[in-house]
Design an enzyme around this catalytic site. Structure first.
Site, PDB file in Angstrom:
ATOM      1  N   ASN A  36       3.291   1.019  -7.226  1.00  0.00           N
ATOM      2  CA  ASN A  36       4.312   0.754  -6.379  1.00  0.00           C
ATOM      3  C   ASN A  36       4.793  -0.477  -5.981  1.00  0.00           C
ATOM      4  OD1 ASN A  36       5.708   0.824  -3.696  1.00  0.00           O
ATOM      5  ND2 ASN A  36       4.901   2.644  -3.465  1.00  0.00           N
ATOM      6  N   ASP A  38       7.621  -0.960  -3.867  1.00  0.00           N
ATOM      7  CA  ASP A  38       8.183  -1.312  -2.719  1.00  0.00           C
ATOM      8  C   ASP A  38       7.969  -2.637  -2.032  1.00  0.00           C
ATOM      9  OD1 ASP A  38       8.863   1.391  -3.267  1.00  0.00           O
ATOM     10  OD2 ASP A  38       7.619   1.954  -1.315  1.00  0.00           O
ATOM     11  N   HIS A  39       6.886  -3.363  -2.103  1.00  0.00           N
ATOM     12  CA  HIS A  39       6.876  -4.683  -1.127  1.00  0.00           C
ATOM     13  C   HIS A  39       7.422  -5.751  -1.909  1.00  0.00           C
ATOM     14  CE1 HIS A  39       5.316  -2.233   1.829  1.00  0.00           C
ATOM     15  NE2 HIS A  39       4.438  -1.691   1.344  1.00  0.00           N
ATOM     16  N   ARG A  47      14.989 -11.913   3.101  1.00  0.00           N
ATOM     17  CA  ARG A  47      15.925 -12.973   2.997  1.00  0.00           C
ATOM     18  C   ARG A  47      17.462 -12.667   2.332  1.00  0.00           C
ATOM     19  NH1 ARG A  47      13.572 -17.884   3.933  1.00  0.00           N
ATOM     20  NH2 ARG A  47      15.543 -18.848   3.616  1.00  0.00           N
ATOM     21  N   HIS A  72       9.911   3.952  -3.491  1.00  0.00           N
ATOM     22  CA  HIS A  72      10.354   4.736  -2.321  1.00  0.00           C
ATOM     23  C   HIS A  72      11.585   4.420  -1.826  1.00  0.00           C
ATOM     24  CE1 HIS A  72       9.195   6.500   2.080  1.00  0.00           C
ATOM     25  NE2 HIS A  72      10.419   7.223   1.553  1.00  0.00           N
ATOM     26  N   ARG A  74      13.900   4.570   0.885  1.00  0.00           N
ATOM     27  CA  ARG A  74      14.012   5.186   2.380  1.00  0.00           C
ATOM     28  C   ARG A  74      15.540   5.292   2.854  1.00  0.00           C
ATOM     29  NH1 ARG A  74       9.456   4.677   5.550  1.00  0.00           N
ATOM     30  NH2 ARG A  74      11.043   4.395   7.173  1.00  0.00           N
ATOM     31  N   ARG A  78      15.092   0.000   3.836  1.00  0.00           N
ATOM     32  CA  ARG A  78      14.226  -1.216   4.327  1.00  0.00           C
ATOM     33  C   ARG A  78      13.910  -2.138   3.087  1.00  0.00           C
ATOM     34  NH1 ARG A  78       8.832   0.878   7.118  1.00  0.00           N
ATOM     35  NH2 ARG A  78      10.449   1.656   8.654  1.00  0.00           N
ATOM     36  N   GLU A  99       9.862   8.394  -4.694  1.00  0.00           N
ATOM     37  CA  GLU A  99       9.393   8.876  -3.492  1.00  0.00           C
ATOM     38  C   GLU A  99      10.564   9.149  -2.693  1.00  0.00           C
ATOM     39  OE1 GLU A  99       6.491   6.428  -1.509  1.00  0.00           O
ATOM     40  OE2 GLU A  99       4.810   6.842  -3.116  1.00  0.00           O
ATOM     41  N   THR A 129       4.605   2.172   7.709  1.00  0.00           N
ATOM     42  CA  THR A 129       4.345   2.795   6.396  1.00  0.00           C
ATOM     43  C   THR A 129       4.507   4.419   6.532  1.00  0.00           C
ATOM     44  OG1 THR A 129       3.031   2.721   4.338  1.00  0.00           O
ATOM     45  CG2 THR A 129       2.132   2.453   6.244  1.00  0.00           C
ATOM     46  N   THR A 130       4.252   4.992   5.251  1.00  0.00           N
ATOM     47  CA  THR A 130       4.205   6.537   5.625  1.00  0.00           C
ATOM     48  C   THR A 130       2.979   6.844   6.251  1.00  0.00           C
ATOM     49  OG1 THR A 130       5.217   6.633   3.232  1.00  0.00           O
ATOM     50  CG2 THR A 130       4.295   8.755   4.252  1.00  0.00           C
ATOM     51  N   GLU A 180       0.124  15.078  -4.009  1.00  0.00           N
ATOM     52  CA  GLU A 180      -0.393  13.676  -3.677  1.00  0.00           C
ATOM     53  C   GLU A 180      -1.380  13.647  -2.636  1.00  0.00           C
ATOM     54  OE1 GLU A 180       1.727  10.170  -4.476  1.00  0.00           O
ATOM     55  OE2 GLU A 180       0.412   9.086  -3.333  1.00  0.00           O
ATOM     56  N   HIS A 219      -2.534   5.831  -1.079  1.00  0.00           N
ATOM     57  CA  HIS A 219      -2.123   5.388   0.349  1.00  0.00           C
ATOM     58  C   HIS A 219      -3.437   4.538   0.801  1.00  0.00           C
ATOM     59  CE1 HIS A 219      -0.199   4.279   4.079  1.00  0.00           C
ATOM     60  NE2 HIS A 219       0.921   4.832   3.425  1.00  0.00           N
ATOM     61  N   GLY A 220      -3.308   3.201   1.336  1.00  0.00           N
ATOM     62  CA  GLY A 220      -4.145   2.446   1.757  1.00  0.00           C
ATOM     63  C   GLY A 220      -5.408   2.177   0.682  1.00  0.00           C
ATOM     64  N   GLY A 241       0.311   0.164  -3.994  1.00  0.00           N
ATOM     65  CA  GLY A 241       1.157  -0.844  -3.964  1.00  0.00           C
ATOM     66  C   GLY A 241       0.866  -1.910  -3.277  1.00  0.00           C
TER      67      GLY A 241
HETATM   68  N1  PXP Z   1       1.596   6.886  -1.994  1.00  0.00           N
HETATM   69  C1  PXP Z   1       2.721   7.406  -1.063  1.00  0.00           C
HETATM   70  C2  PXP Z   1       3.448   8.648  -0.979  1.00  0.00           C
HETATM   71  C3  PXP Z   1       3.049   6.277  -0.443  1.00  0.00           C
HETATM   72  O1  PXP Z   1       4.067   6.702   0.399  1.00  0.00           O
HETATM   73  C4  PXP Z   1       2.792   5.242  -0.428  1.00  0.00           C
HETATM   74  C5  PXP Z   1       3.423   3.859   0.358  1.00  0.00           C
HETATM   75  O2  PXP Z   1       4.426   3.593   0.018  1.00  0.00           O
HETATM   76  C6  PXP Z   1       1.662   4.818  -1.250  1.00  0.00           C
HETATM   77  C7  PXP Z   1       1.270   5.929  -2.150  1.00  0.00           C
HETATM   78  C8  PXP Z   1       0.952   3.350  -1.503  1.00  0.00           C
HETATM   79  O3  PXP Z   1       0.317   2.854  -0.657  1.00  0.00           O
HETATM   80  P1  PXP Z   1       0.020   1.506  -0.247  1.00  0.00           P
HETATM   81  O4  PXP Z   1       1.071   0.805  -0.304  1.00  0.00           O
HETATM   82  O5  PXP Z   1      -0.927   1.462   1.074  1.00  0.00           O
HETATM   83  O6  PXP Z   1      -1.078   1.283  -1.683  1.00  0.00           O
END
Ligand code: PXP
Length: 277
Positions: A36, A38-39, A47, A72, A74, A78, A99, A129-130, A180, A219-220, A241
């Site tokens: 992922n 996103d970050h 910035r 994702h 959003r 963001r 996502e 986060t989600t 998921e 997630h996590g 991610g």
């Molecule tokens: N799966 C889903 C559906 C998510 O929304 C996220 C967070 O964007 C992740 C996985 C990844 O989570 P993490 O960034 O904590 O690894």
């Protein structure tokens, strides 16, 4: 009583399980890693710059062993921007998993971009986060429209759910291809609670499979907790991610992704033992 409007095959199995035979899907020895990005975009947006570039980063992640890229889009934009999604779709060599929430505008973008997969997630404006899985039961009407619309645009549709059998049953009845499983509760728990959360995920994965759904998880997850989730039966993909992006700040993308693949592989070789295929 819950009534679901979508076309449901006999027995409430997901309509994508065309074989009707459990376990026809080839299960690889370990789940595939989807990274992922996103970050990377979170940092760029801090910035309002053009770097770091999530697309360049995704291409490096692929070279290091990522089997797919997740982002994702959003409603509040963001992190990932519309243009990022378009560029990822055009540039990456593997698979794009987008996502989305159930927001109409975002779903329409998803249909136009035609990612390989769409994972529908809950979204709240003030969340970090989600948080938690989708309430499939409550959202069944909107999902009954969104799932076939996305599938018609060529996407494999997944619903992000907690390890809750009622939600999983509803996902199958609505014709989703995947669920998921939200691993956040497991990731945040310690001691006996962690073992209980893992057992819930295991039960949920087997239950989903029995209802004709394919199973992803995420997630996590980090380098220490990923092994046990990778070892769960039926799990095909892990979406990770934050931990990889954070690790990459220290050791670079290539090593961060490679280390995650290795951490997932560690336990996963025995994951099909005792499971009926
Ligand atoms: N799966 C889903 C559906 C998510 O929304 C996220 C967070 O964007 C992740 C996985 C990844 O989570 P993490 O960034 O904590 O690894």
């Amino acid at each position: 009583m819950m009534r679901i409007e979508a076309k449901v095959p006999e027995g409430g199995r997901s309509r994508y399980d065309r074989s009707g035979v459990r376990g026809r899907i080839h299960l690889p020895p370990m789940p595939k890693l989807h990274v992922n990005v996103d970050h990377i975009a979170t940092l760029r947006q801090a910035r309002r710059e053009w770097f770091p570039d999530p697309i360049a980063w995704a291409l490096e992640a692929e070279k290091a062993g990522a089997a797919g890229i997740t982002c994702h889009l959003r409603k509040d934009r963001r992190h990932i921007q519309d243009e990022d999604v378009q560029r990822l779709r055009k540039s990456i060599a593997t698979r794009l998993n987008l996502e989305t929430s159930l927001d109409r505008e975002i779903l329409e973008i998803a249909r136009r971009v035609r990612p390989h997969a769409v994972c529908i997630v809950p979204e709240a404006r003030n969340e970090v986060t989600t948080e938690g899985g989708l309430d499939v039961v409550t959202e069944r009407r909107r999902l009954a429209r969104a799932i076939p619309a996305l599938a018609d645009a060529g996407a494999e549709v997944s619903l992000f759910v907690d390890a809750d059998l009622r939600q999983i049953r509803a996902a199958a009845a609505l014709g989703a291809m995947f669920v998921e499983l939200h691993t956040g509760r497991y990731a945040n728990a310690v001691g006996a609670r962690k073992r209980r959360e893992l057992a819930r995920l295991r039960t949920a994965a087997v239950f989903a499979h029995e209802h004709g759904l394919r199973v992803n998880a995420g997630h996590g997850l980090d380098y220490l907790n990923v092994g046990a989730v990778a070892a769960l039966p039926r799990v095909e993909e892990l979406n990770i991610g934050f931990a990889i992006v954070a690790r990459a700040l220290e050791v670079g993308v290539h090593r961060a992704v490679g280390e995650m693949v290795a951490a997932a592989r560690k336990n996963s070789t025995s994951r099909h033992a005792g499971v009926t295929r």
